[in-house]
Design a protein around this motif. Structure first.
Motif, mmCIF file in Angstrom:
data_model
loop_
_atom_site.group_PDB
_atom_site.id
_atom_site.type_symbol
_atom_site.label_atom_id
_atom_site.label_comp_id
_atom_site.label_asym_id
_atom_site.label_seq_id
_atom_site.Cartn_x
_atom_site.Cartn_y
_atom_site.Cartn_z
ATOM 1 N N ASP A 103 34.453 35.945 6.152
ATOM 2 C CA ASP A 103 34.332 37.011 7.154
ATOM 3 C C ASP A 103 34.340 38.382 6.485
ATOM 4 O O ASP A 103 33.526 39.249 6.807
ATOM 5 C CB ASP A 103 35.493 36.931 8.156
ATOM 6 C CG ASP A 103 35.173 36.014 9.322
ATOM 7 O OD1 ASP A 103 33.989 35.733 9.549
ATOM 8 O OD2 ASP A 103 36.117 35.573 9.992
ATOM 9 N N ALA A 104 35.284 38.571 5.557
ATOM 10 C CA ALA A 104 35.392 39.857 4.870
ATOM 11 C C ALA A 104 34.157 40.133 4.021
ATOM 12 O O ALA A 104 33.655 41.259 3.982
ATOM 13 C CB ALA A 104 36.649 39.886 4.006
ATOM 14 N N VAL A 105 33.659 39.103 3.340
ATOM 15 C CA VAL A 105 32.476 39.256 2.495
ATOM 16 C C VAL A 105 31.267 39.662 3.337
ATOM 17 O O VAL A 105 30.510 40.574 2.979
ATOM 18 C CB VAL A 105 32.179 37.946 1.735
ATOM 19 C CG1 VAL A 105 30.802 37.998 1.090
ATOM 20 C CG2 VAL A 105 33.239 37.691 0.680
ATOM 21 N N LEU A 106 31.078 38.996 4.473
ATOM 22 C CA LEU A 106 29.928 39.287 5.321
ATOM 23 C C LEU A 106 30.007 40.694 5.908
ATOM 24 O O LEU A 106 28.995 41.365 6.083
ATOM 25 C CB LEU A 106 29.812 38.243 6.426
ATOM 26 C CG LEU A 106 29.440 36.835 5.944
ATOM 27 C CD1 LEU A 106 29.451 35.852 7.111
ATOM 28 C CD2 LEU A 106 28.078 36.833 5.262
ATOM 29 N N THR A 107 31.217 41.161 6.214
ATOM 30 C CA THR A 107 31.374 42.538 6.677
ATOM 31 C C THR A 107 30.953 43.516 5.584
ATOM 32 O O THR A 107 30.239 44.494 5.841
ATOM 33 C CB THR A 107 32.833 42.811 7.078
ATOM 34 O OG1 THR A 107 33.184 41.969 8.182
ATOM 35 C CG2 THR A 107 33.027 44.266 7.487
ATOM 36 N N CYS A 108 31.372 43.226 4.349
ATOM 37 C CA CYS A 108 31.021 44.107 3.229
ATOM 38 C C CYS A 108 29.506 44.228 3.060
ATOM 39 O O CYS A 108 28.978 45.335 2.921
ATOM 40 C CB CYS A 108 31.631 43.575 1.922
ATOM 41 S SG CYS A 108 33.399 43.856 1.765
ATOM 42 N N VAL A 109 28.805 43.094 3.086
ATOM 43 C CA VAL A 109 27.385 43.133 2.719
ATOM 44 C C VAL A 109 26.464 43.440 3.899
ATOM 45 O O VAL A 109 25.400 44.038 3.710
ATOM 46 C CB VAL A 109 26.952 41.818 2.030
ATOM 47 C CG1 VAL A 109 27.759 41.592 0.772
ATOM 48 C CG2 VAL A 109 27.046 40.627 2.957
ATOM 49 N N THR A 110 26.851 43.045 5.108
ATOM 50 C CA THR A 110 25.948 43.257 6.246
ATOM 51 C C THR A 110 26.242 44.551 6.990
ATOM 52 O O THR A 110 25.326 45.297 7.337
ATOM 53 C CB THR A 110 26.012 42.076 7.234
ATOM 54 O OG1 THR A 110 27.356 41.945 7.726
ATOM 55 C CG2 THR A 110 25.605 40.780 6.546
ATOM 56 N N ALA A 111 27.516 44.836 7.255
ATOM 57 C CA ALA A 111 27.867 46.037 8.020
ATOM 58 C C ALA A 111 28.004 47.272 7.135
ATOM 59 O O ALA A 111 27.596 48.370 7.508
ATOM 60 C CB ALA A 111 29.163 45.805 8.791
ATOM 61 N N TRP A 112 28.592 47.087 5.944
ATOM 62 C CA TRP A 112 28.895 48.233 5.096
ATOM 63 C C TRP A 112 27.892 48.432 3.959
ATOM 64 O O TRP A 112 27.883 49.485 3.334
ATOM 65 C CB TRP A 112 30.299 48.095 4.504
ATOM 66 C CG TRP A 112 31.376 48.004 5.530
ATOM 67 C CD1 TRP A 112 31.285 48.292 6.859
ATOM 68 C CD2 TRP A 112 32.730 47.585 5.308
ATOM 69 N NE1 TRP A 112 32.484 48.080 7.487
ATOM 70 C CE2 TRP A 112 33.396 47.645 6.559
ATOM 71 C CE3 TRP A 112 33.455 47.171 4.189
ATOM 72 C CZ2 TRP A 112 34.737 47.307 6.698
ATOM 73 C CZ3 TRP A 112 34.794 46.827 4.321
ATOM 74 C CH2 TRP A 112 35.424 46.903 5.572
ATOM 75 N N GLN A 113 27.108 47.387 3.648
ATOM 76 C CA GLN A 113 26.147 47.457 2.538
ATOM 77 C C GLN A 113 26.841 47.734 1.204
ATOM 78 O O GLN A 113 26.367 48.509 0.378
ATOM 79 C CB GLN A 113 25.076 48.505 2.818
ATOM 80 C CG GLN A 113 24.122 48.135 3.949
ATOM 81 C CD GLN A 113 23.285 46.890 3.612
ATOM 82 O OE1 GLN A 113 22.477 46.911 2.688
ATOM 83 N NE2 GLN A 113 23.485 45.814 4.365
ATOM 84 N N TRP A 114 27.972 47.074 0.977
ATOM 85 C CA TRP A 114 28.695 47.165 -0.296
ATOM 86 C C TRP A 114 28.336 45.949 -1.144
ATOM 87 O O TRP A 114 28.509 44.800 -0.696
ATOM 88 C CB TRP A 114 30.197 47.182 -0.074
ATOM 89 C CG TRP A 114 30.733 48.420 0.568
ATOM 90 C CD1 TRP A 114 30.030 49.516 0.982
ATOM 91 C CD2 TRP A 114 32.107 48.685 0.880
ATOM 92 N NE1 TRP A 114 30.876 50.449 1.532
ATOM 93 C CE2 TRP A 114 32.153 49.971 1.481
ATOM 94 C CE3 TRP A 114 33.290 47.976 0.718
ATOM 95 C CZ2 TRP A 114 33.342 50.548 1.904
ATOM 96 C CZ3 TRP A 114 34.481 48.544 1.142
ATOM 97 C CH2 TRP A 114 34.503 49.823 1.735
ATOM 98 N N PRO A 115 27.861 46.120 -2.373
ATOM 99 C CA PRO A 115 27.509 44.977 -3.217
ATOM 100 C C PRO A 115 28.744 44.272 -3.766
ATOM 101 O O PRO A 115 29.639 44.905 -4.336
ATOM 102 C CB PRO A 115 26.704 45.619 -4.356
ATOM 103 C CG PRO A 115 27.203 47.029 -4.421
ATOM 104 C CD PRO A 115 27.572 47.415 -3.012
ATOM 105 N N VAL A 116 28.812 42.966 -3.577
ATOM 106 C CA VAL A 116 29.972 42.186 -4.009
ATOM 107 C C VAL A 116 29.523 40.946 -4.773
ATOM 108 O O VAL A 116 28.352 40.570 -4.755
ATOM 109 C CB VAL A 116 30.855 41.770 -2.807
ATOM 110 C CG1 VAL A 116 31.374 42.982 -2.051
ATOM 111 C CG2 VAL A 116 30.087 40.841 -1.878
ATOM 112 N N LEU A 117 30.490 40.303 -5.400
ATOM 113 C CA LEU A 117 30.288 39.002 -6.042
ATOM 114 C C LEU A 117 31.648 38.328 -6.134
ATOM 115 O O LEU A 117 32.682 38.997 -5.981
ATOM 116 C CB LEU A 117 29.658 39.160 -7.426
ATOM 117 C CG LEU A 117 30.531 39.678 -8.568
ATOM 118 C CD1 LEU A 117 29.876 39.341 -9.909
ATOM 119 C CD2 LEU A 117 30.740 41.190 -8.479
#
Length: 253
Positions: free
Chosen positions: A21-35
């Motif tokens: 859930d947290a990962v999807l918020t980062c990449v879809t809502a906030w556009q923050w690149p993660v790995l």
């Protein structure tokens, strides 16, 4: 013919892991690149005399807690760094992150800082708690704050290394306890677990807003959390540190 009725099963939706859930918020809502971070694994102790057989080894191993899953036995940031994939693989692609966390559902969430992503200033947890209280007293508006048991990170708007260099050059003194997470750096986000303990939000992200021209009324802006300018936060931290009543530094270790 006798009909045998089976027991009707209720179909339950499996709860999605908090990590995903947290990962999807980062990449879809906030556009923050993660790995995904490397994560932790159990450490096993070995008697000084060694084991004579494989079965003896299997029965004699003792748990020494958990350490970094990377090959370095002296890892300085256990669990809380990229390994495979490397930092350059950080992405906002939803399909990619879903695949990563489907395979490793408890992997730490690593944010690649800089570029269009947030940067951060971090300091030791005890000093950070004092600093936040002082900044609140001064009326300084802060963005999200990530906390671990040992260190807190204040997220700020993206800056370049050149901009940071100019800011630091203009200061007569900067607390030595400060660390900077900019271009080419990374930060572990909640709700991850690292070698130092649980990662959490000390100040949760809040949505951005912009002001309607000429009227001053807030209207919805970007879905990404609001982030302060690094210069404003650095100025406030230096001022807060210099305001210690005994002449010392509020941001000392």
């Amino acid at each position: 013919m006798r009909e045998i009725l089976g027991r009707r099963r209720r179909l339950r939706r499996r709860a999605r892991p908090a990590q995903l859930d947290a990962v999807l918020t980062c990449v879809t809502a906030w556009q923050w690149p993660v790995l995904p971070g490397v994560g932790l694994e159990k450490l096993l102790s070995k008697p000084s005399g060694g084991w004579t057989t494989a079965s003896e080894a299997a029965g004699a191993r003792g748990d020494r807690g958990r350490g970094c899953a990377c090959p370095d036995p002296e890892c300085a940031v256990p669990g809380a760094h990229p390994f495979d994939p490397g930092l350059l693989a950080a992405t906002t692609d939803e399909r990619m992150v879903r695949w990563w966390w489907a395979n490793r559902p408890t992997a730490p969430i690593v944010l690649a800082t800089g570029g269009r992503a947030p940067c951060a200033l971090s300091l030791p947890a005890v000093a950070a708690a004092r600093a936040l209280a002082e900044l609140d007293r001064m009326g300084t508006r802060l963005g999200p704050v990530v906390a671990t048991p040992t260190r807190w990170s204040l997220l700020v708007a993206p800056y370049t290394l050149e901009q940071l260099g100019e800011l630091l050059h203009a200061k007569d003194w900067v607390p030595s306890s400060l660390r900077f997470h900019g271009e080419g750096g990374y930060l572990v986000l909640p709700p991850s677990e690292a070698g130092t303990g649980q990662v959490r939000w000390e100040r949760a992200p809040s949505p951005s807003s912009r002001l309607r021209s000429g009227r001053g009324e807030p209207v919805p802006g970007s879905a990404a959390p609001w982030l302060p300018d690094v210069g404003a936060v650095l100025d406030a931290l230096v001022e807060a540190s210099n305001s210690a009543p005994d002449g010392g530094s509020r941001l000392a270790y």
